[in-house]
Design an enzyme around this catalytic site. Structure first.
Site, PDB file in Angstrom:
ATOM      1  N   ASN A  30      -7.224   4.104   9.447  1.00 11.09           N
ATOM      2  CA  ASN A  30      -6.703   2.847  10.009  1.00 11.09           C
ATOM      3  C   ASN A  30      -6.820   2.784  11.526  1.00 11.09           C
ATOM      4  O   ASN A  30      -6.919   1.700  12.089  1.00 11.09           O
ATOM      5  CB  ASN A  30      -5.248   2.633   9.581  1.00 11.09           C
ATOM      6  CG  ASN A  30      -4.391   3.858   9.720  1.00 11.09           C
ATOM      7  OD1 ASN A  30      -4.689   4.898   9.143  1.00 11.09           O
ATOM      8  ND2 ASN A  30      -3.342   3.762  10.498  1.00 11.09           N
ATOM      9  N   GLN A  61      -7.593   0.380   4.014  1.00 13.39           N
ATOM     10  CA  GLN A  61      -8.447  -0.180   5.074  1.00 13.39           C
ATOM     11  C   GLN A  61      -9.885  -0.385   4.609  1.00 13.39           C
ATOM     12  O   GLN A  61     -10.638  -1.131   5.235  1.00 13.39           O
ATOM     13  CB  GLN A  61      -8.432   0.723   6.316  1.00 13.39           C
ATOM     14  CG  GLN A  61      -7.082   0.812   7.007  1.00 13.39           C
ATOM     15  CD  GLN A  61      -6.646  -0.512   7.650  1.00 13.39           C
ATOM     16  OE1 GLN A  61      -7.442  -1.430   7.854  1.00 13.39           O
ATOM     17  NE2 GLN A  61      -5.369  -0.622   7.977  1.00 13.39           N
ATOM     18  N   THR A 102      10.346  -7.850 -11.753  1.00 13.40           N
ATOM     19  CA  THR A 102       9.684  -9.151 -11.952  1.00 13.40           C
ATOM     20  C   THR A 102       8.574  -9.317 -10.925  1.00 13.40           C
ATOM     21  O   THR A 102       8.761  -9.030  -9.738  1.00 13.40           O
ATOM     22  CB  THR A 102      10.718 -10.286 -11.852  1.00 13.40           C
ATOM     23  OG1 THR A 102      11.709 -10.047 -12.856  1.00 13.40           O
ATOM     24  CG2 THR A 102      10.079 -11.647 -12.087  1.00 13.40           C
ATOM     25  N   GLY A 123       0.821  -1.207   0.000  1.00  9.30           N
ATOM     26  CA  GLY A 123       0.000   0.000   0.000  1.00  9.30           C
ATOM     27  C   GLY A 123       0.856   1.259   0.000  1.00  9.30           C
ATOM     28  O   GLY A 123       0.529   2.246  -0.665  1.00  9.30           O
ATOM     29  N   GLY A 136      -2.469  -5.911  -0.129  1.00 14.43           N
ATOM     30  CA  GLY A 136      -2.937  -7.296  -0.045  1.00 14.43           C
ATOM     31  C   GLY A 136      -3.156  -7.784   1.379  1.00 14.43           C
ATOM     32  O   GLY A 136      -4.166  -8.424   1.680  1.00 14.43           O
ATOM     33  N   HIS A 137      -2.208  -7.450   2.265  1.00 12.58           N
ATOM     34  CA  HIS A 137      -2.248  -8.083   3.593  1.00 12.58           C
ATOM     35  C   HIS A 137      -3.350  -7.566   4.506  1.00 12.58           C
ATOM     36  O   HIS A 137      -3.521  -8.046   5.617  1.00 12.58           O
ATOM     37  CB  HIS A 137      -0.873  -8.022   4.275  1.00 12.58           C
ATOM     38  CG  HIS A 137      -0.434  -6.680   4.742  1.00 12.58           C
ATOM     39  ND1 HIS A 137      -0.389  -6.364   6.082  1.00 12.58           N
ATOM     40  CD2 HIS A 137       0.013  -5.583   4.088  1.00 12.58           C
ATOM     41  CE1 HIS A 137       0.087  -5.128   6.226  1.00 12.58           C
ATOM     42  NE2 HIS A 137       0.332  -4.638   5.029  1.00 12.58           N
ATOM     43  N   CYS A 146       5.885   4.616  20.726  1.00 11.96           N
ATOM     44  CA  CYS A 146       6.982   4.867  21.656  1.00 11.96           C
ATOM     45  C   CYS A 146       8.176   5.382  20.870  1.00 11.96           C
ATOM     46  O   CYS A 146       8.871   4.625  20.207  1.00 11.96           O
ATOM     47  CB  CYS A 146       7.341   3.581  22.386  1.00 11.96           C
ATOM     48  SG  CYS A 146       8.450   3.887  23.746  1.00 11.96           S
TER      49      CYS A 146
HETATM   50  N1  PLP Z   1      -2.568   3.116   4.244  1.00  8.02           N
HETATM   51  C1  PLP Z   1      -3.270   2.722   5.298  1.00  8.02           C
HETATM   52  C2  PLP Z   1      -4.554   3.401   5.636  1.00  8.02           C
HETATM   53  C3  PLP Z   1      -2.798   1.668   6.100  1.00  8.02           C
HETATM   54  O1  PLP Z   1      -3.500   1.284   7.168  1.00  8.02           O
HETATM   55  C4  PLP Z   1      -1.577   1.051   5.754  1.00  8.02           C
HETATM   56  C5  PLP Z   1      -1.025  -0.019   6.606  1.00  8.02           C
HETATM   57  O2  PLP Z   1      -1.290  -0.096   7.778  1.00  8.02           O
HETATM   58  C6  PLP Z   1      -0.896   1.499   4.614  1.00  8.02           C
HETATM   59  C7  PLP Z   1      -1.419   2.536   3.883  1.00  8.02           C
HETATM   60  C8  PLP Z   1       0.393   0.873   4.188  1.00  8.02           C
HETATM   61  O3  PLP Z   1       0.196  -0.389   3.612  1.00  8.02           O
HETATM   62  P1  PLP Z   1       1.419  -1.404   3.486  1.00  8.02           P
HETATM   63  O4  PLP Z   1       1.649  -1.981   4.824  1.00  8.02           O
HETATM   64  O5  PLP Z   1       0.961  -2.424   2.503  1.00  8.02           O
HETATM   65  O6  PLP Z   1       2.561  -0.619   2.984  1.00  8.02           O
END
Ligand code: PLP
Length: 394
Positions: A150, A178, A236, A71, A199-200, A324
């Site tokens: 998030n 999100q 790739t 992301g 993806g995650h 922190c």
């Molecule tokens: N944008 C938002 C709102 C997110 O919550 C996150 C990850 O927590 C990201 C971007 C970044 O995504 P990535 O961990 O795939 O770089």
């Protein structure tokens, strides 16, 4: 000890169906998708299929999908592309509560002469639409607003904001990292020009993302070199992960229905029980439209990190709004932007659920959390310190 995972905005479990789809591409089918031979070509075919699945999920055309590494890469690419393709325009509009993938990039660009306007939010985390409209100028290269926050799950009216940008000929990007898989996205009927997904966060693996770029949108690649992704992102392909992400997008329709019914009900019960059982608590963003899985709860006069540590002893995984840094606990920039008082912001915990959470897990958490808070409040001299800190902040 059983793990009770309520940190799904940090990352999600790879769905078993996704893992199953990926496995052959770590083993038997290891060809390079760009190779001319049939062995590689069959992998290339699976990537094309994945692109079609992603496009169908988003209401987009397959040519509008660029696979990236995460992301953050998608977010960075969107902003940097807009500045590069619109020479002369040196203004970015964003919000005060963006993820660091946007926020820190914008601060970095601001030091290099780009003007950045961060739109404020109200106490519930809602975007100030009046200030937003006023901020759009002829010099604005791009607007980048997150779809769902998030930390709090608060949703921004990105469709409306995108229309306002389009009327003025300004590019519009949304960080939908999100939002994807939790609320419907239909880009076919939208004014959004670019959109980021990771993806995650939707039960696919880490290390793969998507940047959607609407047909006709000026675009400059970030990773230059290879011809992959039609020259729009060299390197790739992360083959197995892309195939997994395609499968995750296929599953997302069914997951989304569950998110909006079962997961929402679990989240609401978790919130209500904690609020009832623990005095001096508040749900941040409760008055706004929110994601169905996220609950950001502040416990007054308790340190978020301490709550996390004690929850961890019971196998409960969540996140704290504090970071922190250099020995001092800084309340989250999101809660500060919302004007959450210091004593509340400091003790905030984000619970983020998924389709894999159960009723029993919620019961366990609502049983443990009140005792944890009571213990911390009784043991710690923190409360007095916080009262002083609070007085200083005011
Ligand atoms: N944008 C938002 C709102 C997110 O919550 C996150 C990850 O927590 C990201 C971007 C970044 O995504 P990535 O961990 O795939 O770089």
């Amino acid at each position: 000890m059983k793990t009770i995972y309520m940190d799904n905005n940090a990352t999600t479990r790879v769905a078993p169906e996704v893992l199953e789809a990926m496995m052959p591409y770590f083993g038997e089918f290891y060809g390079n998708p760009s190779s001319a031979h049939t062995f590689g070509g069959q992998v290339g075919h699976k990537i094309r299929e994945a692109r079609e699945k992603v496009a169908a999920f988003l209401g987009a055309h397959p040519d509008e999908i660029i696979f990236t590494s995460c992301g953050s890469e998608s977010d960075n690419t969107a902003i940097l592309s807009a500045l590069q393709t619109q020479e002369g325009k040196r203004h970015i509009v964003t919000s005060r509560v963006e993820h660091p993938a946007i926020k820190v990039l914008c601060s970095h660009l601001a030091k290099r002469g780009v003007r950045v306007t961060e739109i404020p939010v109200d106490r519930e985390g809602r975007l100030d639409m009046e200030r937003y409209e006023e901020s759009l100028t002829e010099d604005t290269a791009i607007v980048s607003l997150m779809w769902a926050n998030n930390e709090t799950g608060v949703l921004f009216p990105v469709e409306e904001a995108a229309r306002m940008a389009k009327e003025r000929g300004i590019l519009f990007h949304t960080d939908a990292v999100q939002a994807a898989g939790k609320i419907p996205i239909d880009l076919d009927r939208s004014a959004i020009d670019m959109l980021s997904i990771s993806g995650h966060k939707l039960h696919a693996p880490k290390g793969v993302g998507i940047l959607y770029v609407r047909k006709g949108t000026p675009y400059a690649p970030f990773l230059i070199g290879g011809h992959q992704e039609h020259g729009r992102r060299g390197g790739t392909e992360n083959t197995a992960s892309i195939i997994g992400l395609g499968r995750a997008c296929e599953l997302a329709k069914d997951h989304m229905a569950k998110e909006n019914t079962r997961v929402r009900a679990l989240r609401d019960r978790l919130e209500q029980e904690i609020l009832t059982r623990v005095p001096r608590t508040r749900v941040n963003g409760a008055g706004a439209e929110r994601l169905p899985n996220t609950s950001n709860i502040s416990f007054e006069f308790v340190e978020g990190e301490a709550i996390l540590l004690l929850m961890d002893e019971f196998g409960i995984c969540a996140s704290s709004g504090s970071a922190c840094t250099s020995g001092s606990l800084q309340p989250s920039h999101v809660l500060r932007a919302m004007g959450v008082p210091f004593t509340m912001a400091h003790g905030s915990i984000r619970f983020s659920l998924s389709i894999y959470n159960t009723e029993d897990e919620v019961n366990f958490v609502v049983e443990k959390v009140p005792a944890i808070i009571e213990k911390l409040r009784s043991l710690s001299p923190f409360r007095k310190t916080e009262e002083v800190a609070c007085a200083r902040e005011v």
